[in-house]
Scaffold this active site. Structure first.
Site, PDB file in Angstrom:
ATOM      1  N   GLY A  33     -14.330  18.435  27.718  1.00 52.57           N
ATOM      2  CA  GLY A  33     -13.484  19.332  26.917  1.00 52.57           C
ATOM      3  C   GLY A  33     -12.980  18.619  25.665  1.00 52.57           C
ATOM      4  O   GLY A  33     -13.149  17.412  25.511  1.00 52.57           O
ATOM      5  N   ILE A  86      -2.542  15.767  33.146  1.00 53.56           N
ATOM      6  CA  ILE A  86      -2.081  15.989  31.772  1.00 53.56           C
ATOM      7  C   ILE A  86      -1.888  17.485  31.498  1.00 53.56           C
ATOM      8  O   ILE A  86      -1.013  17.880  30.740  1.00 53.56           O
ATOM      9  CB  ILE A  86      -3.125  15.441  30.767  1.00 53.56           C
ATOM     10  CG1 ILE A  86      -3.487  13.990  31.082  1.00 53.56           C
ATOM     11  CG2 ILE A  86      -2.642  15.601  29.333  1.00 53.56           C
ATOM     12  CD1 ILE A  86      -2.344  13.025  31.026  1.00 53.56           C
ATOM     13  N   TYR A 130       8.445   8.382  23.365  1.00 56.09           N
ATOM     14  CA  TYR A 130       7.911   7.616  22.234  1.00 56.09           C
ATOM     15  C   TYR A 130       9.069   7.135  21.362  1.00 56.09           C
ATOM     16  O   TYR A 130       9.089   6.001  20.897  1.00 56.09           O
ATOM     17  CB  TYR A 130       6.949   8.461  21.382  1.00 56.09           C
ATOM     18  CG  TYR A 130       5.893   9.233  22.139  1.00 56.09           C
ATOM     19  CD1 TYR A 130       5.483   8.833  23.411  1.00 56.09           C
ATOM     20  CD2 TYR A 130       5.303  10.371  21.595  1.00 56.09           C
ATOM     21  CE1 TYR A 130       4.513   9.551  24.111  1.00 56.09           C
ATOM     22  CE2 TYR A 130       4.341  11.086  22.278  1.00 56.09           C
ATOM     23  CZ  TYR A 130       3.956  10.682  23.539  1.00 56.09           C
ATOM     24  OH  TYR A 130       3.012  11.402  24.213  1.00 56.09           O
ATOM     25  N   GLU A 165      17.009  14.516  31.165  1.00 57.30           N
ATOM     26  CA  GLU A 165      17.490  15.628  30.359  1.00 57.30           C
ATOM     27  C   GLU A 165      18.187  16.622  31.265  1.00 57.30           C
ATOM     28  O   GLU A 165      18.082  16.537  32.493  1.00 57.30           O
ATOM     29  CB  GLU A 165      16.344  16.278  29.568  1.00 57.30           C
ATOM     30  CG  GLU A 165      15.235  16.838  30.434  1.00 57.30           C
ATOM     31  CD  GLU A 165      14.041  17.342  29.597  1.00 57.30           C
ATOM     32  OE1 GLU A 165      13.559  16.598  28.733  1.00 57.30           O
ATOM     33  OE2 GLU A 165      13.605  18.465  29.834  1.00 57.30           O
ATOM     34  N   HIS A 179      21.749  32.782  42.264  1.00 48.78           N
ATOM     35  CA  HIS A 179      22.713  31.873  42.892  1.00 48.78           C
ATOM     36  C   HIS A 179      22.086  30.719  43.661  1.00 48.78           C
ATOM     37  O   HIS A 179      22.739  29.719  43.893  1.00 48.78           O
ATOM     38  CB  HIS A 179      23.595  32.659  43.861  1.00 48.78           C
ATOM     39  CG  HIS A 179      24.361  33.768  43.217  1.00 48.78           C
ATOM     40  ND1 HIS A 179      25.412  33.520  42.364  1.00 48.78           N
ATOM     41  CD2 HIS A 179      24.227  35.111  43.266  1.00 48.78           C
ATOM     42  CE1 HIS A 179      25.905  34.685  41.932  1.00 48.78           C
ATOM     43  NE2 HIS A 179      25.189  35.668  42.456  1.00 48.78           N
TER      44      HIS A 179
END
Lengths: 359, 287
Positions: B15, B93, B157, B207, B246
């Site tokens: 690909g 990935i 990065y 995060e 909830h």
């Protein structure tokens, strides 16, 4: 994540044999009154908006007659509930409530398998119910939820013996929806035990997976945009690539005393026309400066630079550009040719943007 | 976890992304020995032989680990094929895989004792071995003794860039992936580098959302983790997300916010950087 509207969620539950209140969806007061007439008794009129806490925000109203149903529907239609405009209401029979229970199947991101939750103390304050009153059990996704597991949960939740089998049917049917529609959450709250002794899903939340919807349930897939802009109310426009880096950029503007106007993540592999459109969208917010923070990986700095140059034809707002990573030199060269200053250091770029915003 | 000698298979090698990044992996030094694309067996990509099945690739080349670029509708099948062939780790990935599909192959991998990284990850890079499985721009990385795990690609990065600029190299960097359901967690990563003699300190880049950071903090506190850990959390000024029912709130009471994560880390003795460039400053006192 796609949060289905209540009537859509109930439609899925009905398909698998869970009882839901008699009713229908109305877009006008007239329609609401007609549905109420068919039901022939007191009704509840519920705003169809994809947010929680709707009842406490005034989105659920009662009516005793079709005329009243028309009026409360007219009050709700076109109004805003928690920021969402109401364009549909669900008109339903009012249940004779004996008890309110809680049942949910959720894809738990820590254990990474489904978890079943149930409680005999359901209703709007379910989050205040102490842990020991909420039964929970993880399910092996390869086996699915077997009926005996549903009964174990029911016993733990203190469901009365005479309703054990009914509760089991509700939970196994909920799992069918969870599994069949790739749901992140199937929740019935309250699951009403009526005075007539039936279990009825008075309210329901079903959250679907966007990727699965696109692939397998296109009727529920939401149109996705190339980028996602969230307004934050300040005057420093922000464009970055990757959700984490965009959030970090918003945080930094705030740390340095600026007020972020928005969150806009252009994602991976952004091409020039996308960058241009993103800049125009942020400029439309009426910002004093646009901070562009790109760390090239899949995204190429020269593509970003070309997009910025094209946007400049239509945008007078000052731009502060920080551009590093893949094809950085090519990108910087393009910007310099067009007289655009470019930063390599993120701290300097953020400081500069905040300075411009503060005049 | 992977070394310069690890024999790497690329699934979806023919690909656009698969072939492009095979070139970059080879350029960096990764020992890519085989590729798989059903129906394209017998071809070559950058000199790497392509096979129809993972089994053939393993038999012919002795492939040990796999990196998956197969498009989302076919990726879960490809990952299961790699699991059953005994490849480890498997780095996924591919983005946009439905969470239920990921749940299935993560569960299967657990039964087989195979490590999955991702999906929706930039992959793993081991600078001292000059080996990577994934799409990380390797110019940013440098050899050293700090192990980095992150939930976000470009933010990794960014922070690694500041580490490298400050002269702090990395022993390994792993992107855990941005999806709701992922294989390797912060805890798995902490376990992995705990005994690694080349790792002196750990950086966790988190995060808002979920409870992975809180769980990592609990693990660090409970195990009296032997190596210093520094964290960064993105999203402290993000607006509250829309309420999605909830169940999440009941299972993970009060977790998910930047405040909850920062508090959990501080209580576990993990310093939390306010800016990406503060990460190397906090690390310096430990190195």
């Amino acid at each position: 994540m796609i949060r289905l509207l209540e009537y859509q969620a109930k439609g899925l539950l009905r398909e698998v044999g869970i009882k839901v209140p008699e009713g229908g969806v109305a877009r006008t007061g007239e329609e609401a009154s007609r549905i109420a007439e068919q039901i022939g008794g007191p009704v509840v009129v519920k705003a169809q908006v994809p947010v929680g806490g709707r009842g406490k925000a005034g989105g659920v109203l009662f009516a005793d007659t079709p005329e009243e149903a028309r009026e409360v529907a007219r009050d709700l239609l076109g109004s805003k509930i928690k920021g969402e405009i109401v364009d549909k209401v669900l008109v339903e029979e009012r249940l004779n409530i004996e008890e309110e229970w809680y049942a949910a199947i959720s894809l738990d991101r820590s254990e990474r398998i489904p978890i079943v939750l149930a409680s005999r103390e359901g209703g709007v304050d379910i989050e205040e119910v102490p842990d020991e009153k909420i039964a929970r059990r993880y399910v092996d996704p390869f086996l699915g939820m077997r009926p005996f597991e549903a009964r174990l949960v029911a016993k733990d939740a203190g469901i009365p013996r005479e309703y054990l089998r009914d509760f089991e049917s509700v939970l196994t049917a909920m799992y069918e929806v969870f599994d069949g529609y790739d749901a992140h959450l199937v929740e019935i709250n309250p699951l009403v035990l009526t005075k007539e002794g039936e279990l009825v899903a008075a309210d329901a939340v079903v959250n679907l997976d966007q990727d699965a919807a696109v692939m397998r349930h296109p009727e529920f897939a939401e149109e996705t945009e190339d980028f996602h802009l969230v307004e934050l109310g300040g005057d420093v426009g922000i464009i970055a690539n990757g959700a984490g880096l965009t959030m970090a950029t918003v945080d930094l503007v705030k740390e340095f005393g600026g007020e972020p106007a928005n969150f806009l993540d252009v994602g991976g592999g952004a091409y020039p026309s996308l960058i241009r459109r993103a800049i125009l969208a942020v400029d439309d917010l009426g910002v004093s400066v646009i901070l562009i923070n790109i760390f090239g990986g899949i995204t190429r700095c020269d593509d970003v630079a070309k997009g910025i140059v094209r946007a400049m034809e239509d945008v007078d707002t000052p731009m502060v550009v920080r551009l590093v990573g893949t094809n950085e030199e090519e990108g910087h060269a393009i910007l310099k040719e067009h007289g655009i200053d470019v930063f390599e250091d993120l701290e300097e770029a953020v400081k500069r943007a905040v300075e411009i915003a503060q005049g | 976890m992977i070394e310069s000698t690890t024999r790497v298979l690329v699934q979806g090698i023919t690909g656009r992304h698969g072939s492009f990044h095979t070139g970059l992996m080879l350029e960096y030094g990764t020992n890519v020995v085989a590729g798989v694309t059903p129906g394209k067996g017998g071809e070559e990509v950058h000199g790497v032989p392509v096979f129809d099945t993972v089994e053939e690739a393993v038999d012919e080349t002795g492939a040990e680990a796999s990196v998956v670029f197969v498009p989302a509708p076919f990726a879960p099948d490809a990952v299961m094929e790699a699991i059953e062939a005994g490849l480890d780790p498997i780095v996924v990935i591919t983005e946009h895989i439905p969470a239920h599909d990921t749940m299935m192959f993560v569960q299967l991998a657990e039964e087989y004792g195979v490590r999955i990284i991702g999906p929706n990850t930039p992959g793993i890079i081991v600078p001292p071995e000059r080996t990577k499985m994934g799409i990380m721009p390797h110019q940013v990385f440098s050899e050293g003794s700090v192990a980095v795990a992150s939930r976000s690609g470009t933010l990794t990065y960014e922070i690694v860039h500041h580490l490298t600029e400050a002269g702090i190299g990395q022993s390994v960097c792993v992107g855990l992936g941005g999806d709701t359901v992922v294989g390797m967690t912060f805890i798995d990563f902490l376990e992995m580098v705990e005994e690694d003699p080349d790792t002196e300190a750990v950086v966790l880049i988190g995060e808002i959302g979920g409870s992975a950071e809180e769980e990592a903090a609990e693990y660090i506190a409970e195990t009296d983790y032997p190596k210093p850990v520094v964290a960064y959390i993105a999203g402290r000024h993000a607006p509250p997300g829309k309420r999605m029912g909830h169940a999440g709130a009941i299972v993970h009471r009060g977790q998910g916010t930047a405040e909850s994560k920062e508090k959990a880390f501080l209580e576990a003795g993990v310093e939390v950087a306010k800016t990406p460039w503060e990460v190397p400053e906090l690390l310096k006192e430990y190195l």
